[in-house]
Design an enzyme around this catalytic site. Structure first.
Site, PDB file in Angstrom:
ATOM      1  CB  CYS A 111      -0.688   0.540   1.228  1.00  7.23           C
ATOM      2  SG  CYS A 111      -1.926  -1.311   1.149  1.00  7.23           S
ATOM      3  NE  ARG A 126       4.994   1.903   0.561  1.00  5.42           N
ATOM      4  CZ  ARG A 126       5.712   0.860   0.745  1.00  5.42           C
ATOM      5  NH1 ARG A 126       6.448   1.346   0.303  1.00  5.42           N
ATOM      6  NH2 ARG A 126       5.873   0.821   1.536  1.00  5.42           N
ATOM      7  CD1 TRP A 165      -0.050  -5.986  -3.235  1.00  9.78           C
ATOM      8  CD2 TRP A 165      -0.438  -7.001  -1.036  1.00  9.78           C
ATOM      9  NE1 TRP A 165      -0.199  -7.945  -3.264  1.00  9.78           N
ATOM     10  CE2 TRP A 165       0.020  -8.443  -1.924  1.00  9.78           C
ATOM     11  CE3 TRP A 165      -0.706  -7.003   0.033  1.00  9.78           C
ATOM     12  CZ2 TRP A 165       0.105  -9.372  -1.447  1.00  9.78           C
ATOM     13  CZ3 TRP A 165      -0.775  -8.039   0.864  1.00  9.78           C
ATOM     14  CH2 TRP A 165      -0.178  -9.786   0.045  1.00  9.78           C
ATOM     15  CG  ASN A 178       1.179   0.412   4.523  1.00  7.21           C
ATOM     16  OD1 ASN A 178       0.932  -0.605   4.300  1.00  7.21           O
ATOM     17  ND2 ASN A 178       2.935   0.697   4.074  1.00  7.21           N
ATOM     18  N   GLY A 179      -0.959  -1.394   6.590  1.00  3.64           N
ATOM     19  CA  GLY A 179      -0.498  -2.125   7.545  1.00  3.64           C
ATOM     20  C   GLY A 179      -1.609  -3.362   7.313  1.00  3.64           C
ATOM     21  CD  GLU A 231      16.769 -13.055  -9.069  1.00  8.16           C
ATOM     22  OE1 GLU A 231      15.757 -14.068  -7.863  1.00  8.16           O
ATOM     23  OE2 GLU A 231      16.469 -12.143  -9.495  1.00  8.16           O
ATOM     24  CE  LYS A 255      13.534 -11.073 -10.302  1.00 10.22           C
ATOM     25  NZ  LYS A 255      13.589 -10.238  -9.268  1.00 10.22           N
ATOM     26  CD  GLU A 279       9.211 -11.594  -8.994  1.00 10.93           C
ATOM     27  OE1 GLU A 279      10.735 -11.496  -9.398  1.00 10.93           O
ATOM     28  OE2 GLU A 279       8.646 -10.877  -8.162  1.00 10.93           O
ATOM     29  CG  HIS A 283      18.093 -37.214  -6.687  1.00 14.63           C
ATOM     30  ND1 HIS A 283      18.186 -38.230  -6.420  1.00 14.63           N
ATOM     31  CD2 HIS A 283      19.219 -36.584  -7.205  1.00 14.63           C
ATOM     32  CE1 HIS A 283      19.403 -38.120  -6.533  1.00 14.63           C
ATOM     33  NE2 HIS A 283      20.135 -36.956  -6.560  1.00 14.63           N
ATOM     34  CE  LYS A 316      11.046  -3.011  -6.367  1.00 18.62           C
ATOM     35  NZ  LYS A 316      12.076  -4.094  -6.508  1.00 18.62           N
TER      36      LYS A 316
HETATM   37  O1  M6R Z   1      12.629  -5.460  -0.403  1.00 23.05           O
HETATM   38  P1  M6R Z   1      13.342  -6.828   0.046  1.00 23.05           P
HETATM   39  O2  M6R Z   1      14.541  -7.167  -1.034  1.00 23.05           O
HETATM   40  O3  M6R Z   1      12.919  -6.992   1.172  1.00 23.05           O
HETATM   41  O4  M6R Z   1      12.234  -8.220  -0.811  1.00 23.05           O
HETATM   42  C1  M6R Z   1      11.896  -8.904  -1.045  1.00 23.05           C
HETATM   43  C2  M6R Z   1      11.139  -9.381  -1.887  1.00 23.05           C
HETATM   44  O5  M6R Z   1      10.044  -9.352  -1.147  1.00 23.05           O
HETATM   45  C3  M6R Z   1      11.548  -8.855  -3.102  1.00 23.05           C
HETATM   46  O6  M6R Z   1      12.825  -9.037  -3.179  1.00 23.05           O
HETATM   47  C4  M6R Z   1      10.666  -9.608  -4.087  1.00 23.05           C
HETATM   48  O7  M6R Z   1      10.719 -11.347  -4.036  1.00 23.05           O
HETATM   49  C5  M6R Z   1      11.024  -9.822  -5.288  1.00 23.05           C
HETATM   50  N1  M6R Z   1       9.243  -9.097  -6.076  1.00 23.05           N
HETATM   51  C6  M6R Z   1      11.850  -9.764  -6.564  1.00 23.05           C
HETATM   52  O8  M6R Z   1      11.701  -9.584  -8.190  1.00 23.05           O
END
Ligand code: M6R
Length: 613
Positions: free
Chosen positions: A2, A27, A74, A100-101, A486, A490, A493, A509, A608
């Protein structure tokens, strides 16, 4: 999650609030809304969908007013919808609030209010908190400020709230616990935001609000208090951030811009720290806990998501170079599983945002048990940066695209500097190896630029070829294993294609059962100690008619004869190469997302900054 924005001053609030919401949309973006003070009444507009939908909904309706608040959501409690969007209005209609929270004990408070006859318009915990505040104000005949204080002492969970009151013109009352809040100081005007981006065009003077603080904000005054009603002197800081850093600068998406920024962001992470001619690494944060690190028997790395992948790679690098035992923990697990921690432990926290709730709470727990906290954080002044005993900023600049790219490579660069420095201090690395790795690190920005100059068209063509895949496997061994994880994250996402990262040898395995002529298998196969072994793994996939896409080092003559498609990176030492091999994977995900017609900067369901657990 948020985004929250507020303004009070002599300008019209609406354009500032809407523009701020667009900057904070990373956010959360399932609904949004604004509330404006118009004389002694409040005007509230809200709409499901992105901020553009809100603007369209408002159309030519009146948006006058010099004090206003705005929210981009969010969803946590209640589906994304018009009625669950913020701001919420209190029963009397006099108060509007954004939040927010998460209020964890909202259900209990809601039941109490229902017994008193309250009826709720939304499914949110936020509306409960607002009416709880109003209920306290009415029953105790106290000021709004006092009612907020009483309410906040009773609630558990995390919050930033901004409230405007029809009876208090030109005033925003704000409070925070566990979620970020920045107040920008202008000339007889104040700006409020989840981060500094909404206020950057107007001021560089900001105050970061701490947990359990309450701010009474008017055009010409900012009063800061704690929940005990004691006045606190605001600590004004100067922002070192330019507006251009948070704009797309001609790129189609922030994600693409951020991928292309990596030669300079990695250089920024190294600048002033890697002193080649003196064979020295300067990291003042490490110096601050030098003794601890030099003598550490183990280091625990705590992070989430992409930052966790950086941590996993750091485990490989620190164990090899420094000979210190490293444990890498998902913050969300670590915080709840009663880990054994003592005063000898050094915890390295990795976070782009510096606000990730799971990481933050994990650190608080470890700190309580006497551990030393070292933060590797991108956002300056963020909560994790502030609770750390020492740390290093990654200097990647604002990362707006929800999928982390440049922040990840900046984290890797800093972690490699840290490992090299500690190894040198502990005497666990030879001078020759130290110098060789320092030179390799120094060459990385130029090598990333090479990938961006030479490989993009090739990667676009590969992305087009595989854009309709339903699943993908990413495989790597040793230093290339975290990159496989990673790369898979990516792809998930950005493209919504199901993707799994595995250690390449682990494939036999179980995951090998997935292989058929439809399945793309991405190998991270840059030159390293296991190169021949990974080639054998590729052969195993080819033998089962799988499609092999390989990230290879320049000069590799064997892999291209096996793989269906290759993406090339410059040759580098295996320790340093993860800074290169991830770049083609970022581009591959980006272009697949684009070819699938998706909003790559704002993938569905994500946000984010994950400030809820
Ligand atoms: O702000 P942070 O690095 O603590 O965030 C951690 C994860 O939420 C963040 O890396 C998330 O996995 C991303 N969307 C990855 O692209």
């Amino acid at each position: 999650m948020c985004g929250i924005v507020g303004y009070t001053g002599s300008r019209q609030a609406y354009p500032i609030v809407i523009d701020g919401l667009k900057k904070l949309e990373y956010r959360g973006y399932d609904s949004s809304g604004v509330a404006l003070q118009q004389g002694s009444s409040l005007k509230v507009y809200k709409k499901a969908g992105k901020v553009a939908a809100l603007e369209e909904h408002i159309g030519i309706a009146s948006t006058l007013g010099t004090t206003g608040i705005g929210h981009t959501r969010w969803a946590t409690h209640g589906e994304p919808s018009d009625r669950n969007a913020h701001p919420h209005i209190s029963k009397s209609g006099n108060l509007a609030m954004i939040h927010n929270g998460i209020i964890e004990n909202y259900a209990q408070i809601k039941n109490e209010l229902i017994k008193e006859g309250y009826q709720f318009q939304s499914d949110t915990d936020s509306e409960v908190l607002l009416n709880f505040i109003e209920d306290i104000k009415t029953n105790n005949a106290c000021s709004l400020e006092e009612a907020i204080r009483i309410a906040l002492k009773r609630v558990t969970g995390a919050y930033v709230i901004l409230i405007i009151d029809a009876e208090q013109p030109d005033t925003i009352i704000a409070a925070r616990k566990g979620s970020p809040l920045v107040i920008g100081i202008g000339n007889k005007e104040h700006f409020l935001g989840s981060d500094a981006s909404p206020m950057l065009a107007y001021t560089k003077e900001v105050v970061y609000i701490n947990d359990y603080e309450l701010a009474i904000v008017r055009p010409d005054e900012l009063i800061l208090k704690n929940l005990g009603n004691e006045v606190i002197t605001p600590f004004v800081q100067k922002l070192d951030l330019e507006l251009a850093a948070i704009e797309k600068g001609g790129y189609d998406h922030f994600m693409l811009k951020e991928i292309f920024e990596q030669p300079s962001t990695i250089a920024d992470s190294l600048r002033g720290r890697l002193v080649l001619h003196e064979s020295r690494i300067i990291l003042s944060g490490v110096d601050a806990i030098q003794e601890k690190l030099r003598n550490a028997r183990r280091v625990i790395i705590v992070a989430c998501g992409t930052s966790w992948h950086a941590g996993l790679l750091a485990e490989y690098v620190i164990e090899e170079l420094c000979r210190i035992n490293v444990e890498v923990e998902y913050a969300s697990e670590f915080r709840y599983r009663n880990p054994i921690i003592d005063g000898d432990d050094v915890i390295i926290a990795i976070s782009q945002s510096g606000e990730t709730a799971d990481t933050l709470v994990a650190l608080e727990r470890a700190k309580e048990q006497g551990a030393t906290i070292f933060g590797i954080v991108n956002v300056v002044g963020s909560s994790i940066a502030r609770i750390s005993h020492a740390g290093c900023y990654t200097h990647a600049g604002p990362e707006i695209g929800v999928a982390s790219t440049k922040a990840y490579t900046a984290q890797l660069a800093v972690l490699m500097l840290l490992a090299l420095k500690v190894a040198q201090e502990r005497g666990t690395i030879s001078n020759e190896r130290f110098q060789a790795l320092c030179h390799e690190l120094n060459d990385i920005p130029g090598k990333v630029q090479w990938i961006l100059d030479h490989e993009v068209d090739n990667i676009k063509a590969i992305a087009y070829k595989y854009k309709d895949a339903h699943d993908a496997l990413y495989l790597g061994r040793g230093y290339n294993f975290p990159t496989a994880l990673e790369g898979a994250l990516k792809l998930k996402e950005i493209s919504y294609i199901h993707a799994e990262g595995y250690p390449a040898a682990e494939m036999k395995h179980g995951p090998i059962a997935l292989v058929d002529e439809q399945l793309p298998v991405v190998f991270i196969a840059s030159q390293d100690a296991y190169h021949e072994k990974i080639i054998s793994n590729m052969q195993e996939i080819k033998a089962r008619k799988g499609k092999v896409i390989a990230v290879v080092s320049e000069g590799d003559e064997i892999t291209p004869t096996i793989a269906d498609d290759i993406m090339t990176v410059p040759l580098a030492d295996e320790v340093i190469a993860p800074l290169l091999t991830v770049v083609p994977l970022q581009l591959l995900s980006y272009y697949i997302g684009v070819y699938r017609g998706l909003d790559v900067d704002k993938p569905r369901n994500l946000a984010k900054s994950v400030t809820v657990e």
